[in-house]
Motif scaffolding. Structure first.
Motif, PDB file in Angstrom:
ATOM      1  N   MET A 150      24.367  49.178  36.856  1.00  0.00           N
ATOM      2  CA  MET A 150      25.151  49.943  38.279  1.00  0.00           C
ATOM      3  C   MET A 150      25.970  49.142  38.650  1.00  0.00           C
ATOM      4  N   PHE A 151      25.466  48.205  39.556  1.00  0.00           N
ATOM      5  CA  PHE A 151      25.196  47.525  40.757  1.00  0.00           C
ATOM      6  C   PHE A 151      26.196  46.622  40.462  1.00  0.00           C
ATOM      7  N   VAL A 152      25.482  45.281  39.633  1.00  0.00           N
ATOM      8  CA  VAL A 152      26.173  44.865  39.404  1.00  0.00           C
ATOM      9  C   VAL A 152      27.026  44.770  38.114  1.00  0.00           C
ATOM     10  N   ILE A 163      23.197  55.481  44.004  1.00  0.00           N
ATOM     11  CA  ILE A 163      23.441  55.864  42.553  1.00  0.00           C
ATOM     12  C   ILE A 163      22.784  55.364  41.985  1.00  0.00           C
ATOM     13  N   ALA A 164      22.683  53.887  41.780  1.00  0.00           N
ATOM     14  CA  ALA A 164      22.470  53.143  40.822  1.00  0.00           C
ATOM     15  C   ALA A 164      20.575  52.906  41.444  1.00  0.00           C
ATOM     16  N   GLY A 165      20.334  53.314  42.743  1.00  0.00           N
ATOM     17  CA  GLY A 165      19.168  53.807  43.439  1.00  0.00           C
ATOM     18  C   GLY A 165      18.000  54.672  43.187  1.00  0.00           C
ATOM     19  N   VAL A 166      19.205  55.671  43.265  1.00  0.00           N
ATOM     20  CA  VAL A 166      18.302  56.788  42.622  1.00  0.00           C
ATOM     21  C   VAL A 166      18.081  57.139  41.210  1.00  0.00           C
ATOM     22  N   ILE A 201      35.178  51.184  40.588  1.00  0.00           N
ATOM     23  CA  ILE A 201      34.722  52.068  39.840  1.00  0.00           C
ATOM     24  C   ILE A 201      34.363  52.573  38.095  1.00  0.00           C
ATOM     25  N   SER A 202      34.648  51.773  37.616  1.00  0.00           N
ATOM     26  CA  SER A 202      35.384  51.233  36.188  1.00  0.00           C
ATOM     27  C   SER A 202      34.112  50.165  35.724  1.00  0.00           C
ATOM     28  N   GLY A 203      33.906  49.543  36.701  1.00  0.00           N
ATOM     29  CA  GLY A 203      32.342  48.684  36.457  1.00  0.00           C
ATOM     30  C   GLY A 203      30.980  49.529  36.672  1.00  0.00           C
ATOM     31  N   GLY A 204      30.989  50.255  37.601  1.00  0.00           N
ATOM     32  CA  GLY A 204      29.556  50.849  37.806  1.00  0.00           C
ATOM     33  C   GLY A 204      29.181  51.633  36.656  1.00  0.00           C
ATOM     34  N   ALA A 205      30.591  52.157  36.096  1.00  0.00           N
ATOM     35  CA  ALA A 205      30.580  53.759  35.051  1.00  0.00           C
ATOM     36  C   ALA A 205      30.366  52.750  33.713  1.00  0.00           C
ATOM     37  N   VAL A 206      30.785  51.343  33.554  1.00  0.00           N
ATOM     38  CA  VAL A 206      30.340  50.452  32.279  1.00  0.00           C
ATOM     39  C   VAL A 206      28.873  49.956  32.487  1.00  0.00           C
ATOM     40  N   GLY A 207      28.810  49.893  33.946  1.00  0.00           N
ATOM     41  CA  GLY A 207      27.534  48.895  34.308  1.00  0.00           C
ATOM     42  C   GLY A 207      26.043  50.233  33.372  1.00  0.00           C
ATOM     43  N   LEU A 208      26.270  50.922  34.503  1.00  0.00           N
ATOM     44  CA  LEU A 208      25.291  52.714  33.941  1.00  0.00           C
ATOM     45  C   LEU A 208      25.057  52.754  32.499  1.00  0.00           C
ATOM     46  N   LEU A 209      26.212  53.539  32.315  1.00  0.00           N
ATOM     47  CA  LEU A 209      26.457  54.031  30.577  1.00  0.00           C
ATOM     48  C   LEU A 209      26.860  52.997  29.502  1.00  0.00           C
ATOM     49  N   VAL A 210      27.000  52.089  29.745  1.00  0.00           N
ATOM     50  CA  VAL A 210      26.405  50.658  28.779  1.00  0.00           C
ATOM     51  C   VAL A 210      25.259  50.485  28.526  1.00  0.00           C
ATOM     52  N   GLY A 224      32.643  44.046  38.470  1.00  0.00           N
ATOM     53  CA  GLY A 224      34.574  44.563  38.494  1.00  0.00           C
ATOM     54  C   GLY A 224      35.725  44.608  39.612  1.00  0.00           C
ATOM     55  N   ALA A 225      34.728  45.024  40.745  1.00  0.00           N
ATOM     56  CA  ALA A 225      35.523  45.186  42.082  1.00  0.00           C
ATOM     57  C   ALA A 225      36.328  43.839  41.924  1.00  0.00           C
ATOM     58  N   LEU A 226      35.389  42.361  41.641  1.00  0.00           N
ATOM     59  CA  LEU A 226      36.264  40.622  41.720  1.00  0.00           C
ATOM     60  C   LEU A 226      37.176  40.870  41.120  1.00  0.00           C
ATOM     61  N   LEU A 227      37.143  41.238  39.270  1.00  0.00           N
ATOM     62  CA  LEU A 227      38.054  41.962  38.680  1.00  0.00           C
ATOM     63  C   LEU A 227      39.436  42.241  38.603  1.00  0.00           C
ATOM     64  N   GLY A 228      39.093  43.476  39.343  1.00  0.00           N
ATOM     65  CA  GLY A 228      39.730  44.465  40.027  1.00  0.00           C
ATOM     66  C   GLY A 228      40.838  43.718  41.148  1.00  0.00           C
ATOM     67  N   TRP A 229      40.082  42.915  41.947  1.00  0.00           N
ATOM     68  CA  TRP A 229      40.834  42.013  42.893  1.00  0.00           C
ATOM     69  C   TRP A 229      41.613  40.617  42.099  1.00  0.00           C
ATOM     70  N   LEU A 230      41.240  40.286  41.084  1.00  0.00           N
ATOM     71  CA  LEU A 230      42.104  38.810  40.390  1.00  0.00           C
ATOM     72  C   LEU A 230      42.708  39.696  39.974  1.00  0.00           C
ATOM     73  N   VAL A 231      43.480  41.001  39.288  1.00  0.00           N
ATOM     74  CA  VAL A 231      44.546  41.636  38.700  1.00  0.00           C
ATOM     75  C   VAL A 231      45.766  41.459  39.507  1.00  0.00           C
ATOM     76  N   CYS A 232      45.045  42.228  40.888  1.00  0.00           N
ATOM     77  CA  CYS A 232      45.700  42.735  42.238  1.00  0.00           C
ATOM     78  C   CYS A 232      46.745  41.442  43.012  1.00  0.00           C
ATOM     79  N   ARG A 233      46.020  40.592  42.579  1.00  0.00           N
ATOM     80  CA  ARG A 233      46.020  38.852  42.872  1.00  0.00           C
ATOM     81  C   ARG A 233      47.176  37.911  41.962  1.00  0.00           C
ATOM     82  N   VAL A 234      46.779  38.447  40.594  1.00  0.00           N
ATOM     83  CA  VAL A 234      47.579  37.682  40.248  1.00  0.00           C
ATOM     84  C   VAL A 234      49.174  38.293  40.002  1.00  0.00           C
ATOM     85  N   LEU A 235      48.900  40.137  39.942  1.00  0.00           N
ATOM     86  CA  LEU A 235      50.283  41.360  39.823  1.00  0.00           C
ATOM     87  C   LEU A 235      51.104  41.023  40.874  1.00  0.00           C
TER      88      LEU A 235
END
Lengths: 318, 129
Positions: free
Chosen positions: B101-103, A34-37, B12-21, B108-119
């Motif tokens: 979106m990618f970055v 999606i990012a690429g497109v 999912i949330s990180g990708g959305a924030v990355g693109l839309l913001v 975001g995936a790393l932050l999510g993983w961290l939340v689960c590891r802690v909680l």
């Protein structure tokens, strides 16, 4: 009858150490795609959709444009969701995991219906199996429960169980229909999402709400397309004769001795447990009353003996 | 629930924030110049995006996957706020459109993983004696 294993399985964990997790690449792949497109969409829009927008609004879309790409992102997210379910390796579009065709017999300990009318209507691309049932296997089939498994489920009385999954005949039609519907819906969604974003008059930091609006409208229209396509696909998929497991499923009950044939796999999505995707069920006698602590392998062996054997045929080499 | 669930929500949330913001900061939208946001405004925009996206993701996860509602809602809330606050400014300041979106998805995936590891505690499998 099965071959070698005669040692009673240990219930619970089978192997020391931490169970390996399976990394799901599909979501990362979707994000990258999606990012690429999105970059060329931001710069030049989407050729056919640019024309549709011009036709309905009287003007070509603003490019490079935030409106088109945010609507695209919303539609693409729903398309990716539908594609994730449609392209699962379950024999519908992608072939099922390369398991082994096996046969087992035993007594049903649990029956779990997972079919949901709500999902049939609201998410026809994600229709679950009709249900599953846990069979306390006869001792000759213990190896089917333990081989490669990290965990062995047992009845309260200690009978090793194999989970058998019955697929829904309408599921595949629903997935294919939803994919087609989502594609059509995505085109309409991007147009409507762009127009919704254009009509949004917020400026400054609140412009993010207009961007979200464009994405949400596009996503909603795409999802409706997926639903409609999925409903049509379900009807087509269930139009023919029911498969044997689908038609037998309703008669299964706790205490029923059965011979079950199917595709035997080790599923990383279910704790690396052994699962049997059922292709044939032969019901036998009912072993009643149900013991308070559930059935054991001895009960299954006794039922097998009273039935004069099972329908598994000759020796299966492991 | 293992960490995979939290990673997906974070992705999912990180990708959305990355693109839309990130789109807020690009030019040529509707003949208006792009707004200049403070760090706080970027975080607020990120939180709004993350919570809207995770609301629908939670709805879907609970309905289709039959996950327990309240733990999922609480995790979604926590991950959404964390991702929005931290990644909103990151996404806004990324120079190349589309990279957000990618970055931010990966972060975001790393932050999510961290939340689960802690909680959440992962199940440890041991052979019974």
């Amino acid at each position: 009858m099965d071959g070698v294993a005669v040692t009673m399985p240990t219930c619970g964990a089978q192997q020391p150490g931490t169970q390996p997790g399976s990394f799901d690449w599909s979501l990362i792949t979707a994000i990258v795609a999606i990012a690429g497109v999105a970059i060329p969409v931001y710069k030049a829009g989407i050729p056919v959709i640019n024309g549709i927008i011009q036709y309905f609004s009287g003007a070509a879309p603003l490019l490079p444009g935030v409106g088109v790409v945010s609507a695209f992102a919303g539609a693409a997210a729903i398309l990716a969701l539908v594609a994730y379910y449609a392209f699962k390796p379950d024999g519908c579009i992608r072939s099922a995991p390369n398991g082994e065709t096996v046969c087992i017999s035993g007594i049903i300990q649990y029956v779990n219906a997972t079919h949901s009318e709500a999902i049939d209507v609201l998410a026809p691309f994600a229709i679950p199996p009709l249900g599953d049932f846990d069979v306390v296997v006869a001792s000759a089939y213990w190896s089917r429960v333990t081989q490669n498994a990290f965990w062995v489920n047992c009845s309260p009385a200690g009978g090793a169980m194999l989970r058998c999954i019955v697929k829904d005949d309408a599921a595949c039609g629903g997935k294919i229909g939803a994919l087609a519907g989502a594609t059509v819906g995505a085109i309409a969604g991007i147009v409507l999402g762009y127009l919704a974003g254009l009509a949004c008059a917020l400026t400054g930091p609140f412009i993010v709400l207009c961007i979200i609006l464009a994405a949400l409208v596009a996503a909603a229209v795409t999802y409706v397309g997926a639903m409609l396509g999925g409903w049509i696909g379900q009807e087509i998929g269930s139009a023919g004769a029911s498969s044997e497991p689908d038609s037998t499923w309703g008669s299964l009950d706790v205490g029923l001795y059965v011979t079950v044939k199917g595709n035997w796999v080790t599923d990383p999505d279910v704790g690396y447990n052994e699962l049997l995707y059922v292709t044939d069920i032969t019901p036998g006698m009912s072993v009643q009353p149900v013991p308070a602590n559930g059935y054991t392998a001895a009960d299954a062996d006794a039922a097998q003996s009273m039935m004069g054997g099972d329908d598994c045929g000759g020796v299966v080499l492991l | 629930m293992g960490t995979q669930f939290c990673e997906r929500f974070g992705l999912i949330s990180g990708g959305a924030v990355g693109l839309l913001v990130q789109l807020i900061g690009v030019d040529a939208c509707c003949a208006n110049p792009p707004p200049v946001l403070t760090i706080a405004q970027c975080s607020l925009a990120g939180v709004i995006v993350a919570l809207v996206v995770l609301f629908f993701a939670t709805l879907f996860a609970c309905a289709v996957s039959k996950l327990p509602v309240w733990p999922v809602v609480l995790l979604a809330l926590l991950i959404g706020i964390l991702v929005g606050v931290l990644l909103g400014p990151v996404a806004y300041h990324l120079p190349v459109p589309g990279t957000g979106m990618f970055v931010c998805g990966i972060l975001g995936a790393l932050l999510g993983w961290l939340v689960c590891r802690v909680l959440c505690r992962d199940a440890k499998w041991t052979v019974s004696p």
